[in-house]
Design an enzyme around this catalytic site. Structure first.
Site, PDB file in Angstrom:
ATOM      1  N   THR A 110     -29.615 -74.689  20.671  1.00  0.00           N
ATOM      2  CA  THR A 110     -29.634 -74.693  19.209  1.00  0.00           C
ATOM      3  C   THR A 110     -30.394 -73.515  18.638  1.00  0.00           C
ATOM      4  O   THR A 110     -29.966 -72.885  17.676  1.00  0.00           O
ATOM      5  CB  THR A 110     -30.281 -76.012  18.740  1.00  0.00           C
ATOM      6  OG1 THR A 110     -29.468 -77.073  19.209  1.00  0.00           O
ATOM      7  CG2 THR A 110     -30.382 -76.085  17.247  1.00  0.00           C
ATOM      8  N   THR A 186     -32.890 -77.503  24.283  1.00  0.00           N
ATOM      9  CA  THR A 186     -34.037 -78.369  24.573  1.00  0.00           C
ATOM     10  C   THR A 186     -33.729 -79.417  25.640  1.00  0.00           C
ATOM     11  O   THR A 186     -34.639 -79.887  26.323  1.00  0.00           O
ATOM     12  CB  THR A 186     -34.519 -79.092  23.302  1.00  0.00           C
ATOM     13  OG1 THR A 186     -33.431 -79.842  22.754  1.00  0.00           O
ATOM     14  CG2 THR A 186     -35.048 -78.109  22.293  1.00  0.00           C
ATOM     15  N   ASP A 187     -32.453 -79.788  25.790  1.00  0.00           N
ATOM     16  CA  ASP A 187     -32.149 -80.922  26.674  1.00  0.00           C
ATOM     17  C   ASP A 187     -32.680 -80.734  28.089  1.00  0.00           C
ATOM     18  O   ASP A 187     -33.209 -81.662  28.690  1.00  0.00           O
ATOM     19  CB  ASP A 187     -30.633 -81.167  26.736  1.00  0.00           C
ATOM     20  CG  ASP A 187     -30.098 -81.797  25.465  1.00  0.00           C
ATOM     21  OD1 ASP A 187     -30.891 -82.008  24.524  1.00  0.00           O
ATOM     22  OD2 ASP A 187     -28.885 -82.084  25.413  1.00  0.00           O
ATOM     23  N   LYS A 265     -39.086 -83.667  27.649  1.00  0.00           N
ATOM     24  CA  LYS A 265     -38.507 -84.025  26.359  1.00  0.00           C
ATOM     25  C   LYS A 265     -38.519 -85.544  26.270  1.00  0.00           C
ATOM     26  O   LYS A 265     -37.817 -86.215  27.033  1.00  0.00           O
ATOM     27  CB  LYS A 265     -37.081 -83.479  26.240  1.00  0.00           C
ATOM     28  CG  LYS A 265     -36.429 -83.761  24.897  1.00  0.00           C
ATOM     29  CD  LYS A 265     -35.083 -83.064  24.754  1.00  0.00           C
ATOM     30  CE  LYS A 265     -34.455 -83.408  23.404  1.00  0.00           C
ATOM     31  NZ  LYS A 265     -33.213 -82.676  23.150  1.00  0.00           N
TER      32      LYS A 265
END
Ligand code: GLU
Length: 446
Positions: A110, A186-187, A265
């Site tokens: 993103t 981020t995943d 995360k």
């Protein structure tokens, strides 16, 4: 040369477009949008959601983007972007001296992308000019050298790509960057952070992974703050190692810098999704200050010397145990040529006692089996219950407080870089802070 030299009103249509043209405003300029006695001043951002063509998006001085309808508003140019950008576009800049700049490598996700909502296509947005329009304050922190290494969502990351990223980071360090920032989805950012930690063990400068939970063109995106903090840490901390730098809380413009082997995360959407597990962040950063939680370990490791081992094997697996888990799954892995597995067992490091004999057989055949805990916080202790003791006797290797993902990445790395008979020893050793002698209560599981 002015970074935002081209005239543009990217994404604007209809009423908003007309009012911006009339006011002589381009994306990147500072504008004032006034509603009678109330007015907002900020930088005009590109607009990508074209469902309402009367809205302009501006970035306020606090870093947050807001959308404002211009139906009843007047728009005024306060200052053009050109006056604020003295440096050449950083992707074109040459002649930076060693230590004078931060290298920014984009892998996708993103933070590095803009979604074109009409086509659904995502394109990289990490040209220097894009960055400068997103985060003009970067100029005051560091010169930047940017490259788009790949442009993928991080769920598509794989061990071969970790190697590509490690090589790109290494060559930027060799070329003289003060630090390297890796923009990443981020995943799976935690996996890549662990991968770089092992591949670049002993690195003498900061390598900082950064992402965003909300894309940079949306109101209340975290991209701006995260990127600013990551570049600041990479340039000013002089702290060696690999870290993740992301929002520390939902509302504060402060980022936490967390060791790359102890980060996870922990939330699907919150801006403060990344938590230090079984440790604490090393620092908090905002645009004005950098506060270390651990002053003693600040500074370059003089003469440490990076041990560059960028290879990763795709013959490692990570499996979470669950009630009803069948030995067939482990047997299948061994039959398919996998060399070892990290189990995320229950509690202190358990799987069903029915699996113990089969696990012992697999171990005897040379298949490697490691135990971590799906609790994440705390450490495995396989001496407490009979099942744990039997698993130890069967040859399962306990991995203390190592995160399951970190253990998986480490196994993939160890299999690619060491002979098979040395892998158990490598897995049991603490190489880069992945395995603490004593767990630290970090209090972060809410
Ligand atoms: N799932 C994508 C990724 O991890 C987008 C989400 C994000 O960047 O945070 O790359």
């Amino acid at each position: 040369m002015c970074v935002l030299g081209e005239s543009r009103l990217e994404g604007y249509h209809g009423l908003a477009y007309r009012k911006l043209v009339e006011a002589g405003v381009n994306v990147g300029d500072t504008v004032e949008v006034s509603f009678g006695d109330e007015s907002f001043v900020g930088r005009l951002m590109p607009r990508v959601e074209s469902d309402d063509d009367s809205v302009v998006t501006i970035k306020l001085p606090n870093g947050y983007n807001i959308g404002l309808s211009v139906v009843d508003a007047s728009v005024r140019l306060v200052s053009p972007a050109g006056g604020l950008h003295q440096q050449p576009p950083v992707e074109e800049a040459v002649g930076f001296g060693a230590g004078e700049y931060v290298a920014l490598i984009s892998t996708g996700g993103t933070i590095a992308s803009r979604v074109e909502y009409e086509t659904g296509a995502v394109r990289p947005a990490l040209r220097a000019s894009d960055l400068m329009s997103l985060v003009p304050e970067l100029e005051g922190i560091s010169r930047l050298k940017t490259q788009v290494l790949m442009s993928i969502l991080s769920e598509d990351m794989k061990p071969a790509y970790w190697e590509r990223i490690a090589r790109a980071v290494y060559s930027e360090l060799e070329a003289g960057a003060a630090g390297v920032v890796v923009a990443h989805g981020t995943d799976t950012m935690g996996y890549t952070a662990a991968a770089l930690s092992f591949a670049l063990r002993g690195v003498d400068r900061p390598i900082v992974l950064v992402g965003s939970q909300r894309s940079s063109d949306r109101p209340s995106s975290d991209a701006y703050t995260n990127l600013l903090c990551a570049v600041k840490f990479a340039k000013e901390s002089f702290r060696p190692g690999v870290y993740v730098c992301m929002h520390a809380s939902t509302s504060d413009p402060t980022c936490a810098v967390i060791p790359g082997v102890k980060v996870r995360k922990m939330h699907t959407s919150r801006r403060d999704a990344f938590k230090a597990v079984n440790t604490r962040p090393v620092a908090f950063v905002d645009r004005d200050k950098l506060v270390f939680l651990d002053e003693s370990s600040k500074g370059y490791v003089v003469g440490g010397g990076v041990v560059f081992k960028p290879g990763f094997s795709d013959k490692a697996a990570l499996i979470e145990y669950y009630p009803g888990f069948s030995l067939d799954i482990l047997n299948w892995l061994a039959e398919k040529g996998y060399l070892g597995v990290v189990l995320a067992g229950t509690g202190l490091g358990h799987v069903s006692s029915e699996l113990v004999d089969g696990i012992a057989r697999l171990r005897r055949s040379g298949f490697l089996i490691y135990m971590t805990s799906q609790c994440l916080y705390g450490r495995v202790n396989m001496n407490v219950y009979t099942t744990g003791r039997r698993l130890l006797a069967a040859g399962v290797v306990p991995l203390g407080d190592m995160l399951p993902e970190t253990a998986y990445v480490k196994l993939s790395w160890a299999l690619a870089n060491y002979p098979l008979e040395e892998v158990d020893g490598v897995m049991r050793s603490n190489l880069v802070g992945e395995l603490s002698a004593r767990s630290v209560y970090s209090g972060e599981w809410t």
